[in-house]
Design a protein around this motif. Structure first.
Motif, PDB file in Angstrom:
ATOM      1  N   LYS A   1      37.266  48.681  60.671  1.00  0.00           N
ATOM      2  CA  LYS A   1      36.196  47.730  60.353  1.00  0.00           C
ATOM      3  C   LYS A   1      36.392  47.210  58.934  1.00  0.00           C
ATOM      4  N   LYS A   2      36.299  45.906  58.782  1.00  0.00           N
ATOM      5  CA  LYS A   2      36.556  45.342  57.455  1.00  0.00           C
ATOM      6  C   LYS A   2      35.324  45.495  56.562  1.00  0.00           C
ATOM      7  N   VAL A   3      35.555  46.006  55.360  1.00  0.00           N
ATOM      8  CA  VAL A   3      34.451  46.153  54.410  1.00  0.00           C
ATOM      9  C   VAL A   3      34.676  45.196  53.253  1.00  0.00           C
ATOM     10  N   PHE A   4      33.686  44.382  52.960  1.00  0.00           N
ATOM     11  CA  PHE A   4      33.812  43.465  51.831  1.00  0.00           C
ATOM     12  C   PHE A   4      33.179  44.095  50.611  1.00  0.00           C
ATOM     13  N   GLN A   5      33.928  44.124  49.558  1.00  0.00           N
ATOM     14  CA  GLN A   5      33.391  44.779  48.378  1.00  0.00           C
ATOM     15  C   GLN A   5      33.741  44.018  47.124  1.00  0.00           C
ATOM     16  N   ILE A   6      32.880  44.116  46.137  1.00  0.00           N
ATOM     17  CA  ILE A   6      33.207  43.566  44.834  1.00  0.00           C
ATOM     18  C   ILE A   6      34.119  44.596  44.166  1.00  0.00           C
ATOM     19  N   SER A   7      35.246  44.157  43.643  1.00  0.00           N
ATOM     20  CA  SER A   7      36.239  45.108  43.131  1.00  0.00           C
ATOM     21  C   SER A   7      35.660  45.950  42.000  1.00  0.00           C
ATOM     22  N   ASN A   8      36.241  47.127  41.818  1.00  0.00           N
ATOM     23  CA  ASN A   8      35.774  48.014  40.755  1.00  0.00           C
ATOM     24  C   ASN A   8      35.886  47.361  39.389  1.00  0.00           C
ATOM     25  N   ALA A   9      37.009  46.646  39.193  1.00  0.00           N
ATOM     26  CA  ALA A   9      37.219  46.021  37.888  1.00  0.00           C
ATOM     27  C   ALA A   9      36.112  45.010  37.606  1.00  0.00           C
ATOM     28  N   LEU A  10      35.783  44.205  38.619  1.00  0.00           N
ATOM     29  CA  LEU A  10      34.756  43.191  38.436  1.00  0.00           C
ATOM     30  C   LEU A  10      33.400  43.852  38.211  1.00  0.00           C
ATOM     31  N   THR A  11      33.122  44.904  38.968  1.00  0.00           N
ATOM     32  CA  THR A  11      31.860  45.624  38.796  1.00  0.00           C
ATOM     33  C   THR A  11      31.737  46.155  37.371  1.00  0.00           C
ATOM     34  N   GLU A  12      32.809  46.792  36.909  1.00  0.00           N
ATOM     35  CA  GLU A  12      32.755  47.311  35.542  1.00  0.00           C
ATOM     36  C   GLU A  12      32.568  46.210  34.522  1.00  0.00           C
TER      37      GLU A  12
ATOM     38  N   VAL B   1      23.314  31.289  51.438  1.00  0.00           N
ATOM     39  CA  VAL B   1      23.461  32.587  52.067  1.00  0.00           C
ATOM     40  C   VAL B   1      23.364  32.444  53.584  1.00  0.00           C
ATOM     41  N   ARG B   2      24.268  33.079  54.269  1.00  0.00           N
ATOM     42  CA  ARG B   2      24.210  33.096  55.725  1.00  0.00           C
ATOM     43  C   ARG B   2      24.033  34.530  56.181  1.00  0.00           C
ATOM     44  N   ASP B   3      23.638  34.657  57.432  1.00  0.00           N
ATOM     45  CA  ASP B   3      23.340  35.980  57.956  1.00  0.00           C
ATOM     46  C   ASP B   3      24.634  36.646  58.414  1.00  0.00           C
ATOM     47  N   ILE B   4      25.546  36.831  57.482  1.00  0.00           N
ATOM     48  CA  ILE B   4      26.821  37.457  57.844  1.00  0.00           C
ATOM     49  C   ILE B   4      27.059  38.661  56.943  1.00  0.00           C
ATOM     50  N   LYS B   5      27.921  39.525  57.441  1.00  0.00           N
ATOM     51  CA  LYS B   5      28.183  40.781  56.770  1.00  0.00           C
ATOM     52  C   LYS B   5      28.658  40.606  55.324  1.00  0.00           C
ATOM     53  N   LEU B   6      29.595  39.659  55.171  1.00  0.00           N
ATOM     54  CA  LEU B   6      30.166  39.405  53.854  1.00  0.00           C
ATOM     55  C   LEU B   6      29.071  39.157  52.818  1.00  0.00           C
ATOM     56  N   HIS B   7      28.153  38.249  53.156  1.00  0.00           N
ATOM     57  CA  HIS B   7      27.121  37.881  52.194  1.00  0.00           C
ATOM     58  C   HIS B   7      26.203  39.052  51.888  1.00  0.00           C
ATOM     59  N   LYS B   8      25.855  39.801  52.950  1.00  0.00           N
ATOM     60  CA  LYS B   8      24.961  40.946  52.740  1.00  0.00           C
ATOM     61  C   LYS B   8      25.611  41.968  51.834  1.00  0.00           C
ATOM     62  N   GLN B   9      26.905  42.219  52.091  1.00  0.00           N
ATOM     63  CA  GLN B   9      27.561  43.263  51.304  1.00  0.00           C
ATOM     64  C   GLN B   9      27.734  42.866  49.845  1.00  0.00           C
ATOM     65  N   PHE B  10      28.040  41.601  49.610  1.00  0.00           N
ATOM     66  CA  PHE B  10      28.164  41.180  48.212  1.00  0.00           C
ATOM     67  C   PHE B  10      26.814  41.224  47.499  1.00  0.00           C
ATOM     68  N   LEU B  11      25.778  40.777  48.195  1.00  0.00           N
ATOM     69  CA  LEU B  11      24.453  40.809  47.586  1.00  0.00           C
ATOM     70  C   LEU B  11      24.054  42.249  47.265  1.00  0.00           C
ATOM     71  N   ASN B  12      24.292  43.141  48.225  1.00  0.00           N
ATOM     72  CA  ASN B  12      23.981  44.550  47.980  1.00  0.00           C
ATOM     73  C   ASN B  12      24.804  45.114  46.839  1.00  0.00           C
ATOM     74  N   GLY B  13      26.079  44.723  46.808  1.00  0.00           N
ATOM     75  CA  GLY B  13      26.964  45.171  45.729  1.00  0.00           C
ATOM     76  C   GLY B  13      26.378  44.828  44.370  1.00  0.00           C
ATOM     77  N   LEU B  14      25.901  43.589  44.234  1.00  0.00           N
ATOM     78  CA  LEU B  14      25.316  43.167  42.954  1.00  0.00           C
ATOM     79  C   LEU B  14      24.066  43.958  42.630  1.00  0.00           C
ATOM     80  N   LYS B  15      23.276  44.213  43.686  1.00  0.00           N
ATOM     81  CA  LYS B  15      22.004  44.909  43.467  1.00  0.00           C
ATOM     82  C   LYS B  15      22.207  46.371  43.100  1.00  0.00           C
ATOM     83  N   MET B  16      23.400  46.900  43.388  1.00  0.00           N
ATOM     84  CA  MET B  16      23.670  48.295  43.070  1.00  0.00           C
ATOM     85  C   MET B  16      24.163  48.465  41.636  1.00  0.00           C
TER      86      MET B  16
END
Ligand code: ATP
Ligand code: MG
Lengths: 340, 289
Positions: free
Chosen positions: A4-15, B215-230
């Motif tokens: 399953k593909k997980v989209f993530q903001i990279s660690n470097a960008l987060t830091e 923003v669309r109701d897709i996984k990518l957008h949700k995960q990035f938004l959550n990433g920022l909120k974390m």
């Protein structure tokens, strides 16, 4: 089954994001500039000066009977060009002061201040600190200011950084080269990868440093990558490619050969001794000051050698040159003792 | 005190222009505040929403504002009848244009003049470009004429964006929830950080935050938004509002759009409700922190 593909903001960008926000909070207002009356400014009596010309000399005119008249007149003459430019467009770089009673004491910008008086100004643009800052704080302010200026070369940035690091190390009572990337990142408000790059380049060999100084290597990321390559041949390839305009990606692919080569060389049998017969022992080199310290301390711990300790009490442990010198001296002394 | 809100991010197509328009119209129409909207982008997209923009005969592809409605041939000698925000970089007079929306005035772009300011590299000149908008907006005439000033910026971190940030009291960063967009956010946070070093406590630059857009109701957008909120510290600057991707936001931007503004739509229209809620959040932050 496909993962399953997980989209993530990279660690470097987060830091990077987190550190930027925290630096913004921590340093708000640190570089603010205000106009202050020149009449309220004074020199800091504790700071050494290059010039002997005083503010009063300029307000009241030079006194012919002053025993320093000639020197002061010369100093005044050297301020004319700056003073004319201030007349026309004001001070480009604000001076740095701290509050002292109802006066402002000068930390940096003596010539600019004198030239402003000479230009007949009544005010000067200044950065104002509430109290007299420590060395570290001054270098930090200079750093923050310089990052803002784009025309600074990598070499100039590194020189600045060295000052900050030694001030920081001195402040914490640690050695210059023990400052970690995390410390540095916090200090500068930059991301961890960025700090790691700086540290890699600071530890680069003389050849790489010379290329940075002559502005042949300009880019921090590229210079950092090159600095960490172990094999001389591959390092040279990377340098040539970099100067010819290779991208970071290309350089990365060159540097991976380094890793491959390292792996293969460790599997090769030890080379047989050839060439001239060895007649001396090379004590090798190290960047790690604590290793040198350990060796010296152990030697001096020897019951017959404790009297040598006095030669090391004043040694500056943050300065490679002095350590090198001291170590050579020690070797010589030891050789003599053995001969006796 | 006049509030100066800048919409910025160096990534293109994030919603700077759209958000500038929505905020300005909310401020003028819904809040009834005297509002000025400024187009600092050589692309001049925003200007074209409110006034006619003509092709620049001297520079192909460039745009210039149409003649000012108050201009009278013969009476105004020494004025060519056009005015743009770029005039501040040339020591020329700046005259805002009225718009079809009450309480809202516009200072349009001038492609070539703005491009010239953006291309400045010499240090002394650069310094002037950086401070010029701030100086202009600090003029008592300007301060007394407007309650709110909204600034749209080009997709860059160059002199024009820096000038806008130096002039600003508040920053909004519209961003899509995608990789390159977050990098754009990073660039803007750095400009905000640098600028905050230079501000006094009384005159701070306030980051209102990141407005998730398209923003669309897709996984990518949700995960990035959550990433920022974390993220530590960053989470405080993620607005608790999002703007979804909707065709109407594009349709309403043309000069002859009908209705004129999103805030002329029925009160229960979902698009209006959504943007109104975002604008309300922003203005609440601007006025009450
Ligand atoms: N929420 C949205 N839903 C649908 N379309 C949108 C939305 N926000 C913006 N758009 C469209 O996306 C495009 C880019 O938006 P906009 O012009 O506001 O971005 P920008 O950041 O100003 O771009 P640039 O960097 O080129 O100035 C426009 O066509 C706009 O109509
Ligand atoms: Mg735009």
């Amino acid at each position: 089954m496909a993962k399953k593909k997980v989209f993530q903001i990279s660690n470097a960008l987060t830091e990077g994001l987190e550190e930027t926000v925290s630096a913004a909070h921590n340093y708000t207002g640190e570089l603010r500039v205000e106009a202050i009356p020149l009449r309220k400014m004074e020199l800091d009596p504790e700071n050494p000066r290059d010039l002997i010309l005083t503010f009063e000399d300029l307000y009241n005119g030079l006194d012919k009977d002053d025993k320093n008249y000639l020197r002061k007149a010369e100093e005044k003459a050297t301020l004319i060009t700056l003073s004319n430019s201030i007349k026309e467009q004001g001070i480009i770089n604000p001076v740095l002061v701290y509050k002292h009673g109802d006066k402002y004491r000068l930390i940096a910008g003596e010539r600019r201040t004198l030239a402003s008086i000479l230009a007949g100004k009544s005010e000067v643009q200044a950065k104002i600190l509430d109290t007299k800052p420590e060395e570290l704080k001054i270098s930090l302010l200079q750093w923050m200011e310089n990052v803002e200026r784009r025309d600074l070369s990598l070499w100039e940035r590194l020189k600045n950084l060295e000052k900050i690091l030694s001030a920081f190390a001195a402040d914490k009572g640690m050695e210059f080269n023990r400052v970690s990337p995390t410390d540095l990142g916090r200090l500068l408000g930059c991301s961890l990868p960025h700090a790691m790059n700086f540290i890699a380049v600071l530890n680069a060999d003389d050849k790489v440093k010379a290329l940075i100084q002559s502005n042949k290597l300009k880019n921090l990321e590229k210079a950092a990558l090159i600095s960490t390559i172990k094999s001389d041949g591959i390092k040279q390839n990377a340098i040539d490619a970099c100067i010819a305009g290779a991208t970071l990606k290309k350089l990365k692919s060159i540097s991976t050969q380094d890793k491959i080569q390292k792996q293969t060389t460790t599997q090769l049998p030890a080379p047989s001794t050839r060439g001239r017969q060895a007649t001396l022992v090379n004590l090798g080199t190290t960047k790690k000051i604590h290793v040198v310290r350990l060796i010296i301390d152990s030697v001096l711990g020897h019951e017959k050698l404790t009297h040598l300790k006095k030669h090391f009490t004043d040694l500056n442990w943050a300065d490679y040159k002095s350590i090198n010198h001291a170590f050579k001296q020690l070797l010589k002394t030891l050789e003599q003792i053995e001969a006796e | 005190m006049t509030k100066i809100i800048v919409n910025a991010t160096h990534k293109g197509g994030e919603g700077k222009t759209t958000n500038s328009i929505m905020l300005a119209e909310y401020s003028a129409l819904v809040k009834g505040l005297k509002t000025l909207i400024i187009d600092m982008d050589p692309q001049a997209n925003l200007s074209g929403r409110y006034i006619e923009m003509e092709y620049d005969p001297a520079y192909r592809g460039g745009k210039i504002p149409a003649m000012h409605p108050d201009f009278e041939v013969g009476v105004d000698s020494g004025w060519d009848g056009r005015s743009s925000i770029a005039n501040i970089f040339y020591g020329e007079e700046v005259i805002p244009y009225p718009t079809a929306i009450s309480n809202l005035e516009l200072l349009p772009a001038h492609s070539h003049k703005l491009q010239e300011a953006e291309a400045v590299t010499k240090n002394e000149v650069l310094e002037k470009v950086h401070l010029q908008l701030k100086r202009f907006l600090e003029l008592p005439d300007v301060r007394n004429s407007y309650d709110v000033i909204i600034i749209d910026t080009p997709p860059s971190k160059g002199p024009l964006t820096i000038a806008a940030i130096k002039a600003a009291s508040h920053i909004v960063i519209p961003a899509q929830m995608e990789q390159f967009s977050i990098e754009g956010v990073y660039g803007m946070l750095q400009l905000w950080k640098q600028e905050s070093y230079y501000r006094t406590k009384e005159n701070q630059i306030n980051l209102i935050g990141i407005l998730p857009n398209q923003v669309r109701d897709i996984k990518l957008h949700k995960q990035f938004l959550n990433g920022l909120k974390m993220m530590k510290g960053v989470s405080d600057y993620v607005m608790p509002r999002v703007i979804k991707k909707r065709a109407i936001y594009t349709e309403i931007l043309v000069e002859d759009a009908n209705p004129k503004s999103i805030f002329d739509l029925p009160k229960n229209n979902v698009a209006r409700l959504e943007y109104e809620s975002a604008c309300e959040y922003i203005m609440e932050k601007v006025y009450h922190g």
